[in-house]
Design a protein around this motif. Structure first.
Motif, PDB file in Angstrom:
ATOM      1  N   ASP A 289      19.927 -34.019  36.261  1.00 52.39           N
ATOM      2  CA  ASP A 289      19.122 -32.917  35.728  1.00 52.39           C
ATOM      3  C   ASP A 289      19.879 -31.603  35.592  1.00 52.39           C
ATOM      4  O   ASP A 289      19.312 -30.597  35.202  1.00 52.39           O
ATOM      5  CB  ASP A 289      17.846 -32.721  36.546  1.00 52.39           C
ATOM      6  CG  ASP A 289      18.121 -32.379  37.995  1.00 52.39           C
ATOM      7  OD1 ASP A 289      19.293 -32.292  38.385  1.00 52.39           O
ATOM      8  OD2 ASP A 289      17.147 -32.197  38.736  1.00 52.39           O
ATOM      9  N   SER A 290      21.167 -31.607  35.893  1.00 49.80           N
ATOM     10  CA  SER A 290      21.961 -30.384  35.750  1.00 49.80           C
ATOM     11  C   SER A 290      23.127 -30.579  34.781  1.00 49.80           C
ATOM     12  O   SER A 290      24.169 -29.960  34.926  1.00 49.80           O
ATOM     13  CB  SER A 290      22.469 -29.931  37.114  1.00 49.80           C
ATOM     14  OG  SER A 290      23.291 -30.940  37.668  1.00 49.80           O
ATOM     15  N   CYS A 291      22.936 -31.459  33.813  1.00 51.38           N
ATOM     16  CA  CYS A 291      23.971 -31.769  32.812  1.00 51.38           C
ATOM     17  C   CYS A 291      25.253 -32.269  33.457  1.00 51.38           C
ATOM     18  O   CYS A 291      26.356 -32.012  32.989  1.00 51.38           O
ATOM     19  CB  CYS A 291      24.230 -30.576  31.900  1.00 51.38           C
ATOM     20  SG  CYS A 291      22.792 -30.176  30.885  1.00 51.38           S
ATOM     21  N   ALA A 292      25.095 -32.952  34.550  1.00 54.68           N
ATOM     22  CA  ALA A 292      26.212 -33.596  35.238  1.00 54.68           C
ATOM     23  C   ALA A 292      25.754 -35.000  35.610  1.00 54.68           C
ATOM     24  O   ALA A 292      24.581 -35.226  35.881  1.00 54.68           O
ATOM     25  CB  ALA A 292      26.607 -32.824  36.491  1.00 54.68           C
TER      26      ALA A 292
ATOM     27  N   PRO B  34      17.108 -25.491  19.917  1.00 55.47           N
ATOM     28  CA  PRO B  34      17.660 -25.157  21.234  1.00 55.47           C
ATOM     29  C   PRO B  34      18.954 -24.356  21.112  1.00 55.47           C
ATOM     30  O   PRO B  34      19.696 -24.500  20.142  1.00 55.47           O
ATOM     31  CB  PRO B  34      17.918 -26.524  21.874  1.00 55.47           C
ATOM     32  CG  PRO B  34      18.094 -27.455  20.716  1.00 55.47           C
ATOM     33  CD  PRO B  34      17.190 -26.927  19.631  1.00 55.47           C
ATOM     34  N   ALA B  35      19.189 -23.511  22.082  1.00 61.09           N
ATOM     35  CA  ALA B  35      20.400 -22.681  22.088  1.00 61.09           C
ATOM     36  C   ALA B  35      21.632 -23.538  22.293  1.00 61.09           C
ATOM     37  O   ALA B  35      21.620 -24.513  23.044  1.00 61.09           O
ATOM     38  CB  ALA B  35      20.305 -21.648  23.203  1.00 61.09           C
ATOM     39  N   VAL B  36      22.700 -23.170  21.599  1.00 62.39           N
ATOM     40  CA  VAL B  36      23.995 -23.823  21.805  1.00 62.39           C
ATOM     41  C   VAL B  36      24.596 -23.214  23.058  1.00 62.39           C
ATOM     42  O   VAL B  36      24.625 -21.998  23.218  1.00 62.39           O
ATOM     43  CB  VAL B  36      24.924 -23.616  20.594  1.00 62.39           C
ATOM     44  CG1 VAL B  36      26.305 -24.167  20.864  1.00 62.39           C
ATOM     45  CG2 VAL B  36      24.324 -24.259  19.356  1.00 62.39           C
ATOM     46  N   GLY B  37      25.039 -24.023  23.958  1.00 64.55           N
ATOM     47  CA  GLY B  37      25.580 -23.537  25.230  1.00 64.55           C
ATOM     48  C   GLY B  37      24.533 -23.656  26.320  1.00 64.55           C
ATOM     49  O   GLY B  37      23.338 -23.490  26.089  1.00 64.55           O
ATOM     50  N   GLY B  38      24.976 -23.988  27.491  1.00 66.68           N
ATOM     51  CA  GLY B  38      24.059 -24.121  28.614  1.00 66.68           C
ATOM     52  C   GLY B  38      23.470 -25.513  28.712  1.00 66.68           C
ATOM     53  O   GLY B  38      23.659 -26.364  27.854  1.00 66.68           O
TER      54      GLY B  38
ATOM     55  N   ARG C  73      17.737 -36.894  31.808  1.00 67.97           N
ATOM     56  CA  ARG C  73      17.004 -35.758  32.372  1.00 67.97           C
ATOM     57  C   ARG C  73      17.479 -34.415  31.813  1.00 67.97           C
ATOM     58  O   ARG C  73      16.817 -33.401  32.015  1.00 67.97           O
ATOM     59  CB  ARG C  73      17.098 -35.774  33.886  1.00 67.97           C
ATOM     60  CG  ARG C  73      16.527 -37.039  34.479  1.00 67.97           C
ATOM     61  CD  ARG C  73      16.194 -36.894  35.945  1.00 67.97           C
ATOM     62  NE  ARG C  73      15.556 -38.081  36.457  1.00 67.97           N
ATOM     63  CZ  ARG C  73      14.270 -38.355  36.347  1.00 67.97           C
ATOM     64  NH1 ARG C  73      13.475 -37.542  35.735  1.00 67.97           N
ATOM     65  NH2 ARG C  73      13.756 -39.474  36.843  1.00 67.97           N
ATOM     66  N   SER C  74      18.621 -34.399  31.141  1.00 74.01           N
ATOM     67  CA  SER C  74      19.138 -33.138  30.610  1.00 74.01           C
ATOM     68  C   SER C  74      20.064 -33.418  29.427  1.00 74.01           C
ATOM     69  O   SER C  74      20.472 -34.553  29.199  1.00 74.01           O
ATOM     70  CB  SER C  74      19.863 -32.344  31.703  1.00 74.01           C
ATOM     71  OG  SER C  74      20.960 -33.078  32.202  1.00 74.01           O
TER      72      SER C  74
END
Length: 112
Positions: free
Chosen positions: A76-79, A47-51, A105-106
């Protein structure tokens, strides 16, 4: 004094290897997520680092076999939703959701 051909090749290879490692923007390896019923299993490679990365479904067990640590979120939004809590998962380790807690979820990748 001219350099020998093998020494020049070895030096070039070493420099290229250092440059590739320094420029990587991926967490090399896999993250595997599944739920308690084992009806859902998702493998995420490099997976990409960041995001923010989302699981296709809620995960109750995650294996982190990348070269980076990750942070797991119930939102689900990294929060985190109200009363939620994130979980730090070190490289080459696994974790399960605490009984009665919402699934993850994320996740985000911890950059180096």
């Amino acid at each position: 004094m001219p350099l020998s051909r093998p020494l020049t090749a070895a030096t070039g290879t070493a420099l290229l290897g250092i440059a590739l490692v320094a420029c990587t923007d991926q967490a090399l390896g896999t993250i595997t997520a599944r739920n308690a019923a084992a009806a859902y299993r998702q493998v995420i490679s490099n997976p990409a680092v960041g995001g923010c990365h989302r699981f296709a479904q809620g995960a109750t067990h995650v294996d982190n076999f990348t070269q980076n640590d990750i942070i797991l979120y119930q939102g689900d939004s990294c929060a985190e939703p109200a009363n939620g809590q994130s979980t730090y998962l070190a490289t080459q380790s696994s974790d399960n959701v605490v009984a009665g807690a919402a699934p993850w979820r994320s996740f985000t990748i911890v950059g180096r």
